[in-house]
Design a protein around this motif. Sequence first.
Motif, PDB file in Angstrom:
ATOM      1  N   GLY A  44       0.701  -1.116   0.024  1.00  0.00           N
ATOM      2  CA  GLY A  44      -0.088  -0.023   0.038  1.00  0.00           C
ATOM      3  C   GLY A  44       0.698   1.351  -0.146  1.00  0.00           C
ATOM      4  N   ALA A  45       2.206   1.264  -0.483  1.00  0.00           N
ATOM      5  CA  ALA A  45       3.015   2.398  -0.467  1.00  0.00           C
ATOM      6  C   ALA A  45       2.300   3.437  -1.615  1.00  0.00           C
ATOM      7  CB  ALA A  45       4.423   1.851  -0.902  1.00  0.00           C
ATOM      8  N   GLU A  46       2.899   4.499  -1.135  1.00  0.00           N
ATOM      9  CA  GLU A  46       2.542   5.913  -1.983  1.00  0.00           C
ATOM     10  C   GLU A  46       3.822   6.312  -2.648  1.00  0.00           C
ATOM     11  OE1 GLU A  46       0.599   9.049   0.161  1.00  0.00           O
ATOM     12  OE2 GLU A  46      -0.854   7.532   0.801  1.00  0.00           O
ATOM     13  N   ALA A  47       3.660   7.262  -3.934  1.00  0.00           N
ATOM     14  CA  ALA A  47       4.667   7.452  -4.995  1.00  0.00           C
ATOM     15  C   ALA A  47       5.930   7.833  -4.136  1.00  0.00           C
ATOM     16  CB  ALA A  47       4.203   8.469  -5.721  1.00  0.00           C
ATOM     17  N   LEU A  48       5.761   8.673  -3.100  1.00  0.00           N
ATOM     18  CA  LEU A  48       7.083   9.332  -2.428  1.00  0.00           C
ATOM     19  C   LEU A  48       7.933   8.144  -1.592  1.00  0.00           C
ATOM     20  CD1 LEU A  48       8.710  11.795  -1.540  1.00  0.00           C
ATOM     21  CD2 LEU A  48       7.372  11.963   0.274  1.00  0.00           C
ATOM     22  N   LEU A  49       7.234   7.349  -0.837  1.00  0.00           N
ATOM     23  CA  LEU A  49       7.811   6.067  -0.127  1.00  0.00           C
ATOM     24  C   LEU A  49       8.313   4.974  -1.374  1.00  0.00           C
ATOM     25  CD1 LEU A  49       8.354   4.492   2.262  1.00  0.00           C
ATOM     26  CD2 LEU A  49       6.265   3.297   1.964  1.00  0.00           C
ATOM     27  N   ILE A  50       7.893   5.165  -2.549  1.00  0.00           N
ATOM     28  CA  ILE A  50       8.269   4.105  -3.487  1.00  0.00           C
ATOM     29  C   ILE A  50       9.576   4.822  -3.911  1.00  0.00           C
ATOM     30  CG2 ILE A  50       7.875   3.366  -5.832  1.00  0.00           C
ATOM     31  CD1 ILE A  50       4.765   3.179  -4.856  1.00  0.00           C
ATOM     32  N   GLY A  51       9.417   5.962  -4.337  1.00  0.00           N
ATOM     33  CA  GLY A  51      10.612   6.661  -4.862  1.00  0.00           C
ATOM     34  C   GLY A  51      11.899   6.447  -3.907  1.00  0.00           C
ATOM     35  N   ILE A  53      12.411   4.267  -1.321  1.00  0.00           N
ATOM     36  CA  ILE A  53      12.893   2.681  -1.469  1.00  0.00           C
ATOM     37  C   ILE A  53      13.676   2.313  -2.835  1.00  0.00           C
ATOM     38  CG2 ILE A  53      12.080   0.424  -1.638  1.00  0.00           C
ATOM     39  CD1 ILE A  53      10.026   1.219   0.361  1.00  0.00           C
ATOM     40  N   THR A  54      13.252   2.867  -3.965  1.00  0.00           N
ATOM     41  CA  THR A  54      13.746   2.580  -5.326  1.00  0.00           C
ATOM     42  C   THR A  54      15.295   3.377  -5.230  1.00  0.00           C
ATOM     43  OG1 THR A  54      12.501   4.082  -6.369  1.00  0.00           O
ATOM     44  CG2 THR A  54      11.930   1.837  -6.356  1.00  0.00           C
ATOM     45  N   LEU A  55      15.183   4.541  -4.645  1.00  0.00           N
ATOM     46  CA  LEU A  55      16.412   5.539  -4.849  1.00  0.00           C
ATOM     47  C   LEU A  55      17.597   4.511  -3.831  1.00  0.00           C
ATOM     48  CD1 LEU A  55      18.259   7.860  -5.084  1.00  0.00           C
ATOM     49  CD2 LEU A  55      17.102   8.837  -2.992  1.00  0.00           C
ATOM     50  N   PHE A  56      17.040   3.935  -2.704  1.00  0.00           N
ATOM     51  CA  PHE A  56      18.075   3.144  -1.624  1.00  0.00           C
ATOM     52  C   PHE A  56      18.373   2.174  -2.681  1.00  0.00           C
ATOM     53  CE2 PHE A  56      15.168   4.856   2.136  1.00  0.00           C
ATOM     54  CZ  PHE A  56      16.275   5.897   2.264  1.00  0.00           C
ATOM     55  N   MET A  57      17.681   1.641  -3.351  1.00  0.00           N
ATOM     56  CA  MET A  57      17.972   0.290  -4.281  1.00  0.00           C
ATOM     57  C   MET A  57      19.044   0.854  -5.405  1.00  0.00           C
ATOM     58  SD  MET A  57      15.618  -2.631  -5.822  1.00  0.00           S
ATOM     59  CE  MET A  57      16.285  -4.048  -6.518  1.00  0.00           C
ATOM     60  N   ALA A  62      24.623   0.983  -7.272  1.00  0.00           N
ATOM     61  CA  ALA A  62      25.996   1.805  -7.501  1.00  0.00           C
ATOM     62  C   ALA A  62      27.110   1.411  -6.419  1.00  0.00           C
ATOM     63  CB  ALA A  62      25.648   3.220  -7.413  1.00  0.00           C
ATOM     64  N   ALA A  63      26.754   1.341  -5.217  1.00  0.00           N
ATOM     65  CA  ALA A  63      27.757   0.862  -4.238  1.00  0.00           C
ATOM     66  C   ALA A  63      28.164  -0.596  -4.525  1.00  0.00           C
ATOM     67  CB  ALA A  63      26.955   0.822  -2.872  1.00  0.00           C
ATOM     68  N   GLY A  64      27.189  -1.368  -4.876  1.00  0.00           N
ATOM     69  CA  GLY A  64      27.639  -2.766  -5.417  1.00  0.00           C
ATOM     70  C   GLY A  64      28.872  -2.934  -6.539  1.00  0.00           C
ATOM     71  N   SER A  65      28.539  -1.860  -7.342  1.00  0.00           N
ATOM     72  CA  SER A  65      29.561  -1.637  -8.329  1.00  0.00           C
ATOM     73  C   SER A  65      30.960  -1.527  -8.014  1.00  0.00           C
ATOM     74  CB  SER A  65      29.271  -0.771  -9.347  1.00  0.00           C
ATOM     75  OG  SER A  65      27.903  -1.022 -10.116  1.00  0.00           O
ATOM     76  N   LEU A 109      15.106  -3.781   3.093  1.00  0.00           N
ATOM     77  CA  LEU A 109      16.439  -4.328   3.159  1.00  0.00           C
ATOM     78  C   LEU A 109      16.680  -5.444   2.273  1.00  0.00           C
ATOM     79  CD1 LEU A 109      18.946  -4.673   4.801  1.00  0.00           C
ATOM     80  CD2 LEU A 109      18.033  -5.930   6.471  1.00  0.00           C
ATOM     81  N   ALA A 110      15.569  -6.262   1.947  1.00  0.00           N
ATOM     82  CA  ALA A 110      15.932  -7.200   0.895  1.00  0.00           C
ATOM     83  C   ALA A 110      16.265  -6.740  -0.548  1.00  0.00           C
ATOM     84  CB  ALA A 110      14.694  -8.253   0.901  1.00  0.00           C
ATOM     85  N   LEU A 111      15.411  -5.610  -0.852  1.00  0.00           N
ATOM     86  CA  LEU A 111      15.577  -5.077  -2.021  1.00  0.00           C
ATOM     87  C   LEU A 111      17.146  -4.445  -2.110  1.00  0.00           C
ATOM     88  CD1 LEU A 111      11.887  -3.363  -2.491  1.00  0.00           C
ATOM     89  CD2 LEU A 111      12.954  -5.232  -3.569  1.00  0.00           C
ATOM     90  N   ILE A 112      17.618  -3.818  -1.044  1.00  0.00           N
ATOM     91  CA  ILE A 112      18.773  -3.205  -1.171  1.00  0.00           C
ATOM     92  C   ILE A 112      19.841  -4.242  -1.191  1.00  0.00           C
ATOM     93  CG2 ILE A 112      20.360  -1.966   0.361  1.00  0.00           C
ATOM     94  CD1 ILE A 112      18.036  -0.504   1.549  1.00  0.00           C
ATOM     95  N   VAL A 113      19.732  -5.466  -0.602  1.00  0.00           N
ATOM     96  CA  VAL A 113      20.620  -6.603  -0.858  1.00  0.00           C
ATOM     97  C   VAL A 113      20.745  -6.839  -2.282  1.00  0.00           C
ATOM     98  CG1 VAL A 113      21.118  -8.970  -0.268  1.00  0.00           C
ATOM     99  CG2 VAL A 113      20.756  -7.233   1.552  1.00  0.00           C
ATOM    100  N   ILE A 114      19.520  -7.067  -3.004  1.00  0.00           N
ATOM    101  CA  ILE A 114      19.482  -7.419  -4.406  1.00  0.00           C
ATOM    102  C   ILE A 114      20.071  -6.170  -5.272  1.00  0.00           C
ATOM    103  CG2 ILE A 114      17.941  -7.814  -6.197  1.00  0.00           C
ATOM    104  CD1 ILE A 114      15.893  -8.902  -4.450  1.00  0.00           C
TER     105      ILE A 114
END
Length: 190
Positions: A44-51, A53-57, A62-65, A109-114
């Motif tokens: 049930g996330a809204e646009a700002l929260l999605i933004g 979370i996807t920014l963190f991902m 980039a950090a993974g590189s 956290l799982a999305l960030i690990v991915i």
Amino acid sequence: LSGYLELLRLRDLWPIFPLISLTTAASVGVRGLWAGPYLVDVHGAEALLIGKITLFMALAMAAGSFLHGPLDTIFGTRKWVAVAGNGLGLAALIWLAAFPVSPLGITTLALIVIGVCGGGYGILLAQGRAFLPPHLMGRGVTLLNFFSIGGTGAMQFATGAVVTAATVPGEPAVAYRWLFVFYAAMLAVA
């Protein structure tokens, strides 16, 4: 084209093709195509929260590189750094498949690990480059990039079919469970 045919005959590259095709497919596909709908439909996330979370991902990607390169030097192996990184990404995908409705913090956290683990493309490119003959270096890197981008693109179509086939009206988590199962299965095969 004869140079590409010569490259495709190099058996040392054959194990790298599926891995380089699928290693970034999960991180790029989830972040670019599925994170938003998943977070809306299941959490049930809204646009700002999605933004956020996807920014963190994206930052994690980039950090993974940057993280994979030094690990190659520290451990003296590209192969096992790639295997370990993809194994960790696989574990995060399996977690999301098993618990698609887990608390949002754990999901993030799982999305960030991915994302971090999907940053291992560079190390796979370096591993593949080590097998390229000098006179085909440019074509070889292009071919490896083709497999990476092509695999990611093909997986976006495939995952669309998976989500469509697995959709259960009123139960959005079911489709996303199968989405993460599919990504995990493809990465495990690779």
